[in-house]
Design a protein around this motif. Structure first.
Motif, mmCIF file in Angstrom:
data_model
loop_
_atom_site.group_PDB
_atom_site.id
_atom_site.type_symbol
_atom_site.label_atom_id
_atom_site.label_comp_id
_atom_site.label_asym_id
_atom_site.label_seq_id
_atom_site.Cartn_x
_atom_site.Cartn_y
_atom_site.Cartn_z
ATOM 1 N N PHE A 31 28.153 -27.244 16.083
ATOM 2 C CA PHE A 31 28.958 -28.120 15.182
ATOM 3 C C PHE A 31 28.015 -29.208 14.377
ATOM 4 C CE2 PHE A 31 31.054 -32.583 14.787
ATOM 5 C CZ PHE A 31 32.113 -32.159 13.924
ATOM 6 N N GLY A 32 26.786 -29.700 15.221
ATOM 7 C CA GLY A 32 25.959 -30.765 14.702
ATOM 8 C C GLY A 32 25.190 -30.270 13.490
ATOM 9 N N LEU A 33 24.947 -28.886 13.688
ATOM 10 C CA LEU A 33 24.113 -28.089 12.663
ATOM 11 C C LEU A 33 24.873 -27.690 11.334
ATOM 12 C CD1 LEU A 33 21.264 -27.067 12.333
ATOM 13 C CD2 LEU A 33 22.210 -24.842 13.282
ATOM 14 N N SER A 34 26.102 -27.442 11.564
ATOM 15 C CA SER A 34 26.713 -27.291 10.702
ATOM 16 C C SER A 34 27.422 -28.517 9.862
ATOM 17 C CB SER A 34 28.211 -26.377 11.179
ATOM 18 O OG SER A 34 29.077 -26.107 10.279
ATOM 19 N N GLY A 35 27.601 -29.573 10.545
ATOM 20 C CA GLY A 35 27.878 -30.841 10.130
ATOM 21 C C GLY A 35 26.841 -31.333 9.118
ATOM 22 N N LEU A 36 25.554 -31.054 9.563
ATOM 23 C CA LEU A 36 24.520 -31.727 8.635
ATOM 24 C C LEU A 36 24.373 -30.808 7.149
ATOM 25 C CD1 LEU A 36 21.587 -31.968 11.174
ATOM 26 C CD2 LEU A 36 22.783 -33.810 9.875
ATOM 27 N N MET A 37 24.687 -29.509 7.676
ATOM 28 C CA MET A 37 24.807 -28.764 6.296
ATOM 29 C C MET A 37 25.836 -29.266 5.299
ATOM 30 S SD MET A 37 24.332 -24.771 7.905
ATOM 31 C CE MET A 37 22.994 -24.111 8.780
ATOM 32 N N ALA A 38 27.152 -29.343 5.903
ATOM 33 C CA ALA A 38 28.132 -30.140 5.151
ATOM 34 C C ALA A 38 27.660 -31.511 4.392
ATOM 35 C CB ALA A 38 29.299 -30.342 6.076
ATOM 36 N N MET A 39 27.034 -32.071 5.116
ATOM 37 C CA MET A 39 26.321 -33.537 4.458
ATOM 38 C C MET A 39 25.493 -33.107 3.174
ATOM 39 S SD MET A 39 28.101 -35.782 6.024
ATOM 40 C CE MET A 39 27.288 -37.287 5.535
ATOM 41 N N LEU A 40 24.752 -32.159 3.506
ATOM 42 C CA LEU A 40 23.821 -31.815 2.612
ATOM 43 C C LEU A 40 24.545 -31.289 1.241
ATOM 44 C CD1 LEU A 40 20.817 -29.724 4.097
ATOM 45 C CD2 LEU A 40 20.976 -32.038 2.920
ATOM 46 N N ILE A 41 25.635 -30.652 1.260
ATOM 47 C CA ILE A 41 26.341 -30.129 0.464
ATOM 48 C C ILE A 41 27.081 -31.128 -0.409
ATOM 49 C CG2 ILE A 41 28.655 -28.975 -0.068
ATOM 50 C CD1 ILE A 41 27.896 -27.009 2.242
ATOM 51 N N ARG A 42 27.541 -32.233 0.364
ATOM 52 C CA ARG A 42 28.320 -33.482 -0.203
ATOM 53 C C ARG A 42 27.125 -34.166 -0.639
ATOM 54 N NH1 ARG A 42 32.559 -32.385 -1.830
ATOM 55 N NH2 ARG A 42 31.946 -34.210 -3.133
ATOM 56 N N ALA A 43 26.118 -34.508 -0.348
ATOM 57 C CA ALA A 43 24.997 -35.183 -0.943
ATOM 58 C C ALA A 43 24.777 -34.489 -2.308
ATOM 59 C CB ALA A 43 23.826 -35.102 -0.144
ATOM 60 N N ASP A 44 24.737 -33.415 -2.468
ATOM 61 C CA ASP A 44 24.444 -32.632 -3.863
ATOM 62 C C ASP A 44 25.597 -32.633 -4.723
ATOM 63 O OD1 ASP A 44 22.948 -29.966 -4.878
ATOM 64 O OD2 ASP A 44 24.983 -30.001 -5.369
ATOM 65 N N LEU A 45 26.792 -32.851 -4.161
ATOM 66 C CA LEU A 45 28.095 -32.967 -5.269
ATOM 67 C C LEU A 45 28.161 -34.502 -5.421
ATOM 68 C CD1 LEU A 45 29.982 -30.038 -3.770
ATOM 69 C CD2 LEU A 45 28.744 -29.908 -5.746
ATOM 70 N N THR A 46 27.625 -35.350 -4.897
ATOM 71 C CA THR A 46 28.080 -36.455 -5.074
ATOM 72 C C THR A 46 28.151 -37.276 -6.730
ATOM 73 O OG1 THR A 46 26.820 -37.438 -3.016
ATOM 74 C CG2 THR A 46 27.582 -39.232 -4.450
ATOM 75 N N VAL A 47 27.267 -36.844 -7.456
ATOM 76 C CA VAL A 47 27.363 -37.091 -8.986
ATOM 77 C C VAL A 47 27.237 -35.963 -9.658
ATOM 78 C CG1 VAL A 47 26.279 -39.553 -8.490
ATOM 79 C CG2 VAL A 47 24.847 -37.612 -8.902
ATOM 80 N N PRO A 48 27.784 -36.003 -10.876
ATOM 81 C CA PRO A 48 27.745 -34.580 -11.690
ATOM 82 C C PRO A 48 26.247 -34.418 -12.178
ATOM 83 C CG PRO A 48 29.305 -36.236 -12.551
ATOM 84 C CD PRO A 48 28.448 -37.098 -11.534
ATOM 85 N N ASN A 49 26.035 -32.913 -12.584
ATOM 86 C CA ASN A 49 24.891 -32.641 -13.243
ATOM 87 C C ASN A 49 23.671 -32.973 -12.364
ATOM 88 O OD1 ASN A 49 26.390 -31.579 -15.577
ATOM 89 N ND2 ASN A 49 26.338 -33.981 -16.244
ATOM 90 N N ASN A 50 23.822 -32.544 -10.993
ATOM 91 C CA ASN A 50 22.631 -32.971 -10.097
ATOM 92 C C ASN A 50 22.726 -31.799 -8.970
ATOM 93 O OD1 ASN A 50 21.059 -34.549 -8.462
ATOM 94 N ND2 ASN A 50 22.654 -35.146 -7.336
#
Lengths: 143, 542
Positions: free
Chosen positions: B43-62
């Motif tokens: 869960f920790g590992l998968s959660g970190l991946m989710a955080m990376l995904i959300r970081a990537d999508l925080t702003v447009p064109n990024n």
């Protein structure tokens, strides 16, 4: 027939009915085949449990039994520790990744699995056949 | 307790110690603990991946993560949450709790149980080991549609994904057999099937679903490996194979799998709601029958995931999918009826259970919406779908999993988790979760596609994605609070006693943690609440 067998029989009947309807409304073979396979599996499980229950009388199925009435009833033998499950699993992991990295790994994995199976068989031979005797490395429980 | 059940418990002469003990143990409590700890690690590992995904999508064109790594992250995040966290966590809880609840000394097949755990752990590690390969991990999404996953476009990571999941499937199947056999054969005297705790019923039905639904996926993965490694063309339309066949076989597993991930958690929240409402489960029989109905219907709705292929009979699968809302609605009647006029105790476990009810309801309502093909044609592969299944599995199952931890932690460790930190934990995760996933409904309806590494700067898209990413960060803090609570509670131990919640079921009749064979004595079993009956004879079953 026990309630457990009825539950499995219900699942088998349900898949037979849905599978039949599904075939005649869709003529789609993959889903129909899987539903009918499910029917077969659940039907077999139901028949097996029903057959077992005819031979066994469980104190758990007696509604008004007092716990002390089952005192002394043998519950079963339970392995305490065994190294073979982890060896078997390691053999599987090595053997299956061998499909990707090289057939020699499959041989190594198969050797691990075979060794674990022999280990399981050796452990089983240590279980005494006479009633009441506790094996040295297993845990026996009775009520 | 006046009625006793004596057990002869020979102590093994040379019990291994330390790491060797954990490596070779076949005791259900140790194996259950291993499952729970391992799933928390994944869960920790998968959660970190989710955080990376959300970081990537925080702003447009990024697209800072890059397309390949982004694809690997969402593939492994989904795979881990589904195969390595949500379902096996429930199996871990069942490993520990189910034998206790039925009054058994252990699981029916202890060595098979140990083998199941080790196959699960090693299978999960094989899946994740794709991250260490030169061409990266699996990147074809968690359902790995053919021919994307079966052609050379996917690298070694895809092979490892298939091999690892085959091991996990074998593990789950063996655990399912073990759970059914334990319940059928090792119930305590007087524990009739209609006196089983609801959690046990839900695990039996879950196990049946596993037995019915997992073999088709095993066959699918074997077919994928044949195509990839042995030059087969089972799923390759250009050589006479069928990609639609892959989808049929995958979703024949995939939709029941949703209920494999949900039904155990129905059982968990039912137990908790009843105990903390001080009432028996309202409509016990109806609850069990509705669980069976959900399981049956879930086996006949698989192709609603394939509406847009144009290759399935949409009206049939739409009707069956609508029908599944009926038994699920019955469960809400059960839960509300149980709480109705109860003496509700707002413990952390109860808070998480109520959070489950709210979130799962939202996920269920959107599920009914997309069971309608016209809406599904619009919402398919958009963020609306992402919101839907996260409300079902994240807001539903994850909340119930946390409820389970707070509820059974005293039984497993002998100490209670801190309630103050628990409440903070709940509110952070509840607010963070809804902030993360609620905006995705709008994003999906406005056309934002899932699985894209970035998005254009269209009206409101940037703002809603920013809210979503901030929500994920709040949830992350909530998880840290949970870990802190675990640490504090284990470091400065407050003994819980054997029955801290005045619980109903047999696990509360033994010590915390239980002895090797679980019980020195048992109370008479006259209802599904034997421990309550024993301690409160005035309100007990006749």
């Amino acid at each position: 027939m026990t309630r457990t067998a009825i539950v499995f029989l219900g699942a088998a009947t349900f898949s037979a009915v849905v599978g039949t309807i599904y075939w005649f409304v869709s003529y789609e073979p993959a889903g129909t085949f899987m539903l009918l396979t499910m029917m077969t599996g659940m039907g077999l499980a139901s028949a097996y449990i029903a057959l077992l229950s005819r031979r066994a009388s469980l104190s758990s199925d007696q509604p008004a039994i007092e716990p002390h009435a089952a005192c002394g009833e043998a519950v079963g033998l339970f392995a305490s520790h065994s190294p073979w499950p982890v060896v078997f699993a390691l053999g599987c992991a090595v053997g299956l990744t061998g499909l990707i990295y090289g057939w020699w790994l499959v041989a190594v994995g198969a050797a691990g699995v075979l060794g674990a199976i022999l280990g399981f068989m050796r452990e089983d031979r240590l279980v005494p056949r006479e009633a009441g005797a506790a094996p040295p490395e297993d845990r026996s429980a009775s009520r | 307790m006046n009625a006793t059940t004596a057990a002869t418990l020979p102590v093994p002469p040379s019990k291994p110690l330390g790491l060797l003990d954990w490596l070779t143990s076949t005791n259900h409590k140790q194996i259950g603990t291993l499952y729970i700890v391992t799933t928390l690690g994944f869960f920790g590992l998968s959660g970190l991946m989710a955080m990376l995904i959300r970081a990537d999508l925080t702003v447009p064109n990024n697209p800072w993560l890059g397309r390949q790594l982004y694809a690997e992250m969402f593939t492994l995040h989904g795979t881990a949450m589904i195969f390595l966290v949500i379902a096996p966590f429930a199996l871990g809880i069942a490993n520990y709790i189910l034998p206790l609840q039925v009054g058994a000394p252990d699981m029916a097949y202890p060595r098979l149980n140990a083998l199941s755990y080790w196959l699960f752990l090693l299978g999960g590690l094989v899946v994740m080991s794709g991250l260490l390969t030169r061409d990266g991990a699996a990147a074809a999404g968690w359902y790995a549609y053919a021919p994307l996953s079966t052609t050379g476009a996917a690298g070694t990571g895809q092979d490892l994904w298939a091999v690892g999941l085959l091991m996990v499937l074998a593990s789950s199947t063996m655990t399912a057999i073990n759970l059914i056999a334990t319940t059928v054969l090792y119930r305590a005297p007087g524990m009739l099937m209609w006196r089983l705790p609801i959690f046990v019923w839900d695990m039996i039905v879950t196990s049946m679903l596993i037995l019915m639904a997992f073999p088709p996926l095993a066959a699918t993965l074997a077919g994928m490996l044949i195509d990839r490694l042995l030059g087969g063309h089972l799923f390759d339309p250009s050589h006479g194979g069928s990609a639609v066949l892959y989808q049929h076989m995958f979703w024949f597993f995939g939709h029941p799998e949703v209920y494999v991930m949900v039904l155990p958690y129905f059982g968990i929240v039912t137990e908790i709601i009843a105990v903390f409402s001080r009432k028996p489960v309202f409509g016990y029989t109806g609850f069990v029958l509705s669980t069976l109905a959900i399981a049956g219907l879930s086996m006949s709705v698989w192709a609603h995931h394939m509406f847009t292929t144009g290759a399935v009979l949409n009206p049939f699968f739409s009707a069956m999918s609508f029908a599944i809302a009926v038994p699920t609605g019955i469960k809400y009647v059960n839960w509300i009826g149980t709480m109705w006029r109860g003496a509700i105790i707002p413990s952390t476990a109860m808070l998480f259970s109520v959070g489950f009810l709210l979130n799962f309801l939202l996920g269920g309502v959107t599920g009914v919406m997309i069971a309608s093909p016209p809406i599904d044609y619009w919402a398919n592969a958009t963020y609306f779908l992402v919101a839907h299944f996260h409300y079902v599995l994240g807001g539903g199952s994850m909340f119930a999993a946390l409820a389970a931890v707070y509820y059974w932690f005293p039984k497993i460790t002998g100490v209670t988790l801190r309630e103050t930190w628990g409440r903070l934990n709940f509110w952070l995760i509840f607010i963070g979760f809804n902030a993360t996933f609620w905006p995705m409904h709008w994003l999906g309806l406005w056309g934002m596609q899932r699985r894209t590494v970035t998005y254009p700067d269209l009206p409101h898209w940037g703002t809603l994605n920013l809210i979503s990413s901030v929500g994920a960060a709040v949830m992350f803090v909530g998880v840290l609070v949970f870990l802190w609570n675990l640490w504090v509670s284990l470091r400065w131990r407050v003994p819980a006693g054997d029955n801290p919640w005045d619980g109903f079921t047999l696990e509360w009749a033994t010590t915390s943690p239980p002895p090797e064979f679980n019980f020195e004595r048992l109370p008479p079993i006259r209802s599904e609440r034997p421990v309550w009956d024993f301690h409160h004879p005035a309100t007990s079953a006749p």
